[in-house]
Design an enzyme around this catalytic site. Structure first.
Site, mmCIF file in Angstrom:
data_model
loop_
_atom_site.group_PDB
_atom_site.id
_atom_site.type_symbol
_atom_site.label_atom_id
_atom_site.label_comp_id
_atom_site.label_asym_id
_atom_site.label_seq_id
_atom_site.Cartn_x
_atom_site.Cartn_y
_atom_site.Cartn_z
ATOM 1 C CB THR B 31 6.548 -2.947 4.093
ATOM 2 O OG1 THR B 31 5.635 -1.987 4.623
ATOM 3 C CG2 THR B 31 6.520 -4.174 4.970
ATOM 4 C CE LYS B 143 4.426 0.259 1.196
ATOM 5 N NZ LYS B 143 3.495 -0.698 0.583
ATOM 6 C CD GLU B 176 -2.658 -0.266 -5.765
ATOM 7 O OE1 GLU B 176 -1.484 -0.068 -6.127
ATOM 8 O OE2 GLU B 176 -3.235 0.448 -4.932
#
Lengths: 282, 282
Positions: B31, B143, B176
């Site tokens: 993204t 990802k 995270e």
């Protein structure tokens, strides 16, 4: 050709790319065998789907409507494998769920895998996979759409000699096959791995545990090491499409197809018979 | 209205339900921010996508063609967030990949999230999530499309007071945010969690590590406990859409927006400036 899929009741095989099932694997599914137009153990599958939906706070569709859709597909395709897949639908920014969720439901019919029928008499050959299962209690047991670990594990071998691969978790405990649950007979007791930290709690697995209870066979869900499998007298694999697969060979060890495996297999065959009678009688 | 999506180059927002991205989350994505028609750090994003594809043995599309598609969308939608999603495409029985894989690529343009611009001056408020990250080195850093953990974590709070939630792994190490990477300043050193067992290795995270090297700031990837965050002098979050978010508050502790956060933010702003000049110059 009739479409083999229904998306929210419509005969189409397409979904929006915005669907959270596609974007994040934000959904669950179940796969079941359709025989002579009868979706076997449908009530068990719907109950499991509903339980999985509850754990992920996914919307569960109206049950009578869902059953009507299942039956309509089973009429057109009386032999096959039916997959029911439910997602959180579209919307939401990023990972955040939208305030009003409208789930997506996809029913699809697939051909029965063409495993040789001799498998049930002779057993299957199984290997250990290198790919491990991550440990996460919040997702453990759920048949959700995050299945990359299984994809990686299944890509470790090709050919038809090996029928299934067993997966360990990252700590080295045996959990399941890539697409099956695992049982073993040690002494007088049936054992199957605990699924409290990873793994999929299959419908056929719970039926086998029920069978054991009905047959007066002691059974135990516990952590199992590869050594336990080596010590086992019998080993078998389960899922809703294959039923019970006796294991003939795992790594260096050969197993006989023993009395417990046979007794459980007969119990399952009888239940399938009853399902058919019950449906036709209804 | 122009479609905001391209599927394998076609202006449509639909994919087949058989796509392995939808069935198993068998794919990866990235993204990125589009500003004045420029897809920021596109080369970094494509390099990360390619690396992720290699780790999962996913097909990576022809790069010049992919870049052409990106540019065509950025021309129509010069301000926004571009998502590039690659799956293994359709086919294969069950988890097994088909022998000949034809991947699916989906490019889609999304509005820029409307966070208040004061966030960069005043910092954000952050919480700890209850949902943990499973540990699995074979998927760590990638990802990929298996994002249920993030979905569950993000569902833990609503409202706009809290901007992000931090996630620990099942052993209690901080990894995270649900959609960001985490940095902290302890003494003279920049620290960020090691992503060798779980987590997503963000493009902005790698840029920040590069910034630290260029600025002569010692940096370290290591395991971090919540106590380390409490001891930190500065805390900030990164991703490619937001850039750098200073943390003003985490649980009971308040942080100042310190000199390291400001210096890194300036470095990133300069890089973005350079990206624009480079593209316009080309």
């Amino acid at each position: 050709m009739h479409t083999r899929a229904l998306v929210n009741g419509d005969p189409t095989s397409r979904v929006e790319v915005w669907d959270r099932g596609f974007q994040y694997g934000d959904g669950v599914f179940t796969t079941l065998r359709v025989r002579s137009g009868i979706p076997l153990f449908l009530d068990h599958h719907l109950a499991r789907l509903e339980r999985d939906c509850r754990r992920l706070a996914l919307p569960f569709p109206n049950t009578p409507g869902l059953i009507r859709e299942v039956r309509s597909l089973c009429e057109i395709w009386p032999e096959g494998v039916l997959k029911v897949l439910l997602t959180r639908g579209g919307g939401g920014r990023g990972y955040r769920c939208p305030d009003r969720v409208q789930g997506t439901r996809v029913l699809s019919m697939h051909p029965v895998p063409d495993y040789p029928p001799t498998i049930y008499e002779h057993g299957v050959e199984v290997r250990f996979c290198h790919t491990r299962l991550g440990i996460n209690p919040s997702l453990a047991g759920i048949k959700h759409l995050n299945r990359l670990e299984q994809v990686l594990a299944r890509a470790e071998w090709s050919g038809t000699d090996i029928h299934e691969g067993l997966m360990l978790d990252v700590e080295g405990w045996v959990v399941e096959g890539t697409m099956t649950n695992l049982f073993l007979v040690l002494g007088e007791t049936l054992h199957t791995p605990l699924l409290d930290r990873c793994g999929v709690a299959g419908v056929m697995r719970s039926l086998v545990l029920k069978a054991a209870a009905e047959l007066g066979l002691p059974s135990q869900e516990r952590r199992l090491r590869p050594e336990d499998l080596e010590a086992a007298e019998e080993l078998f694999l389960t899922n809703s499409v294959i039923g019970i697969w006796p294991v003939r060979r795992l790594a260096a060890k050969t197993y006989r197809i023993g009395p417990v495996t046979r007794e459980i297999s007969r119990w399952v065959a009888k239940k399938i018979q009853e399902e058919s009678v019950a449906r036709y009688g209804a």
